[in-house]
Design a protein around this motif. Structure first.
Motif, PDB file in Angstrom:
ATOM      1  N   ALA A  78      -7.378   3.842  -5.129  1.00 41.30           N
ATOM      2  CA  ALA A  78      -8.531   4.226  -4.311  1.00 41.30           C
ATOM      3  C   ALA A  78      -8.484   5.729  -4.058  1.00 41.30           C
ATOM      4  N   ASP A  79      -9.519   6.421  -4.511  1.00 39.34           N
ATOM      5  CA  ASP A  79      -9.641   7.864  -4.302  1.00 39.34           C
ATOM      6  C   ASP A  79     -10.357   8.086  -2.972  1.00 39.34           C
ATOM      7  N   LEU A  80      -9.599   8.478  -1.955  1.00 40.69           N
ATOM      8  CA  LEU A  80     -10.147   8.628  -0.605  1.00 40.69           C
ATOM      9  C   LEU A  80     -10.639  10.038  -0.312  1.00 40.69           C
ATOM     10  N   SER A 123      -2.959  14.426  -6.279  1.00 40.84           N
ATOM     11  CA  SER A 123      -3.837  13.481  -6.964  1.00 40.84           C
ATOM     12  C   SER A 123      -3.325  13.166  -8.360  1.00 40.84           C
ATOM     13  N   THR A 124      -2.910  14.182  -9.085  1.00 36.18           N
ATOM     14  CA  THR A 124      -2.385  13.958 -10.435  1.00 36.18           C
ATOM     15  C   THR A 124      -1.177  13.046 -10.402  1.00 36.18           C
ATOM     16  N   VAL A 125      -0.281  13.276  -9.450  1.00 31.16           N
ATOM     17  CA  VAL A 125       0.912  12.436  -9.334  1.00 31.16           C
ATOM     18  C   VAL A 125       0.518  11.002  -8.998  1.00 31.16           C
ATOM     19  N   SER A 179       0.837  -1.199   0.000  1.00 30.41           N
ATOM     20  CA  SER A 179       0.000   0.000   0.000  1.00 30.41           C
ATOM     21  C   SER A 179       0.871   1.247   0.000  1.00 30.41           C
ATOM     22  N   VAL A 180       0.518   2.185  -0.883  1.00 28.53           N
ATOM     23  CA  VAL A 180       1.270   3.429  -1.037  1.00 28.53           C
ATOM     24  C   VAL A 180       0.284   4.586  -0.993  1.00 28.53           C
ATOM     25  N   GLY A 181       0.498   5.527  -0.087  1.00 29.23           N
ATOM     26  CA  GLY A 181      -0.380   6.674   0.031  1.00 29.23           C
ATOM     27  C   GLY A 181       0.285   7.952  -0.442  1.00 29.23           C
ATOM     28  N   PHE A 182      -0.443   8.738  -1.219  1.00 25.91           N
ATOM     29  CA  PHE A 182       0.040  10.036  -1.694  1.00 25.91           C
ATOM     30  C   PHE A 182      -0.756  11.125  -0.986  1.00 25.91           C
ATOM     31  N   VAL A 183      -0.052  12.087  -0.400  1.00 28.44           N
ATOM     32  CA  VAL A 183      -0.720  13.173   0.312  1.00 28.44           C
ATOM     33  C   VAL A 183      -0.013  14.484  -0.014  1.00 28.44           C
ATOM     34  N   GLY A 184      -0.775  15.538  -0.210  1.00 24.63           N
ATOM     35  CA  GLY A 184      -0.206  16.843  -0.515  1.00 24.63           C
ATOM     36  C   GLY A 184       0.177  17.586   0.752  1.00 24.63           C
ATOM     37  N   ALA A 185       1.313  18.267   0.710  1.00 22.02           N
ATOM     38  CA  ALA A 185       1.706  19.104   1.837  1.00 22.02           C
ATOM     39  C   ALA A 185       0.789  20.320   1.958  1.00 22.02           C
ATOM     40  N   LEU A 206      -3.232   4.828  -2.773  1.00 21.31           N
ATOM     41  CA  LEU A 206      -4.255   5.602  -2.075  1.00 21.31           C
ATOM     42  C   LEU A 206      -4.042   7.078  -2.347  1.00 21.31           C
ATOM     43  N   ASP A 207      -5.054   7.717  -2.916  1.00 26.32           N
ATOM     44  CA  ASP A 207      -5.042   9.155  -3.158  1.00 26.32           C
ATOM     45  C   ASP A 207      -5.730   9.814  -1.957  1.00 26.32           C
ATOM     46  N   LEU A 208      -4.907  10.339  -1.037  1.00 27.64           N
ATOM     47  CA  LEU A 208      -5.429  10.884   0.216  1.00 27.64           C
ATOM     48  C   LEU A 208      -5.709  12.373   0.092  1.00 27.64           C
ATOM     49  N   PRO A 209      -6.760  12.860   0.724  1.00 29.47           N
ATOM     50  CA  PRO A 209      -7.036  14.299   0.690  1.00 29.47           C
ATOM     51  C   PRO A 209      -6.055  15.060   1.572  1.00 29.47           C
ATOM     52  N   HIS A 210      -5.902  16.353   1.295  1.00 28.82           N
ATOM     53  CA  HIS A 210      -5.097  17.215   2.165  1.00 28.82           C
ATOM     54  C   HIS A 210      -5.965  17.579   3.366  1.00 28.82           C
TER      55      HIS A 210
END
Length: 424
Positions: free
Chosen positions: A197-199, A176-178, A163-169, A280-284
């Motif tokens: 998964a778009d969270l 999300s694009t990345v 599992s890999v999560g992407f989160v914006g600073a 995982l596309d995590l919200p800021h």
């Protein structure tokens, strides 16, 4: 010989007993399997196994040639989740051939050897080196399917997926694009299945970026956690590419989305049981459930733009995540939208220094290419395959999956096949 002295293995049973066992097994997840066979008999059995209903989700390819052919192939190609190798070599030669394969194998792959030598000492040496199983030819279809099922679908098997999560600073930095482009790249580069998964349930954009409008998605998975399993999850996935499936966000404001800290844990665990990579596309945002997700997943990628607010937020994230995850690797850093005209920016090295992180990738600001891709429901990798960002997405994909992008130049410093495979 068709019998085996190996009391350690439970696969050489009569067909009726094996069929009874197989009837109780769960379906094999979305793994990639490649076999290298020296005899048409073994190749035929493996090809027939690919048509079994339990392996309907798996991606199977059968090649001619044994271990040497596999070493040549993987010198320039990624290794799948499972490699099946047939060898007619005597024990000493077989071990030597396997050692040559170590230089080109990616971490995490499982290897099964189908041999023609009935030698218990060979079996013990192979298992000592980390080989998942050694079975004696001839092998039956039921034996093979049972073996793969035991490796990947048994109740006590380790989770398949990473599992890999992407989160914006900060909001608007393009996290999300990345994440969407990296998920697409993992599936394309490695021919390995990915669930994205778009969270960001109220404002997620994955459905737009992939030009999909599924009726169900991540909301149904979270709100039905009590009955969530791989079968139910499959019904919620929208196919975006050969190896990429999407759990879309509802992207509506008809209700609020307040969750308990562990609300997303069943979803992530179910996805990891059935898919090699879970992005995982995590919200800021910072609340109980985002904190819990970030604490539990395998890899975290922080996406930031090079300004002071992003630096402050990234520093807070890095420090907090190190406290929450003291025994895990630190987060990865991706600098996005660099070189924006007329915007003062912090030099990438100066940005990274207080974080104690080297940027994994730096992606330049290019509104025309990224905007066109988004508005046409395509990834940059599809719309502009030669764009510099495509290489950046590939570098991120290799890093978060633990794969080596330069196999030909790398030599293993360890002896034995799975000394390299166990490294991450």
């Amino acid at each position: 010989m068709s019998s085996t002295p190996f009391s350690e293995t439970a696969y050489h049973l009569d067909d009726e007993t094996l069929r009874e066992r197989l009837d109780a097994l769960r379906p094999i997840p979305r793994i990639s399997v490649q076999a290298f066979c020296e005899t048409p008999e073994v190749a035929g059995v493996i090809e027939a196994a690919g048509a079994d209903r339990r392996m309907s989700k798996a991606h199977l390819r059968v090649h001619t040639g044994g271990i040497r052919a596999a070493a040549e192939h993987y010198a320039s190609a990624p290794t799948p989740n499972l490699v099946i190798l047939e060898s007619q070599f005597a024990p000493a030669e077989l071990l030597a051939e396997l050692d040559t394969l170590a230089e080109v194998c990616d971490p995490g792959s499982k290897v099964v050897v189908v041999g023609h030598c009935n030698d218990v000492s060979l079996y013990r040496e192979l298992t000592r080196r980390g080989i998942s199983e050694y079975v004696l030819a001839p092998i039956s279809l039921s034996e093979l399917v049972g073996l793969v099922s035991q490796l990947f679908a048994a109740p006590d098997a380790a989770p398949l997926g990473r599992s890999v999560g992407f989160v914006g600073a900060k909001g608007g930095v393009g996290s999300s694009t990345v994440s969407h482009n990296v998920a697409w790249s993992i599936g394309k580069l490695f021919a390995s299945d990915v669930v994205l998964a778009d969270l960001d349930l109220p404002f997620g954009t994955a459905n737009i970026n992939f030009d999909k409008d599924p009726a169900q998605g991540v909301a149904e998975a979270v709100f039905s956690a009590d009955r969530l399993d791989e079968v139910f999850l499959d019904r919620l996935l929208a196919k975006c590419a050969d190896h990429l499936s999407l759990l879309a966000a509802p992207s509506t404001l008809e209700r609020t989305y307040d969750f308990e800290p562990e609300a997303f844990t069943p979803l992530i665990e179910a996805a990891q049981r059935g898919t090699p990579s879970v992005v995982l596309d995590l919200p800021h945002a910072w609340n109980d459930w985002t904190r819990s997700v970030l604490q539990r997943i395998d890899e975290i990628v922080i996406v930031a733009t090079p300004d002071l607010a992003n630096l402050r937020n990234a520093k807070n994230l890095v420090d907090t995540l190190k406290r929450l995850r003291p025994n895990d690797v630190p987060p990865r850093l991706v600098l996005n939208q660099t070189g924006m005209p007329k915007r003062p920016e912090i030099d990438p090295q100066e940005f990274a220094e207080p974080l104690g992180l080297a940027p994994l990738a730096t992606i330049a600001f290019d509104p025309a290419v990224f905007g066109t891709a988004a508005n046409t429901g395509r990834m940059v990798c599809e719309a502009e395959p030669k764009h510099p960002s495509v290489e950046a997405f590939a570098e991120i994909a290799h890093a978060v999956t633990g794969r080596n992008p330069a196999k030909r130049a790398q030599k293993s410093a360890r002896s034995g096949l799975f000394g390299l495979m166990r490294r991450r």
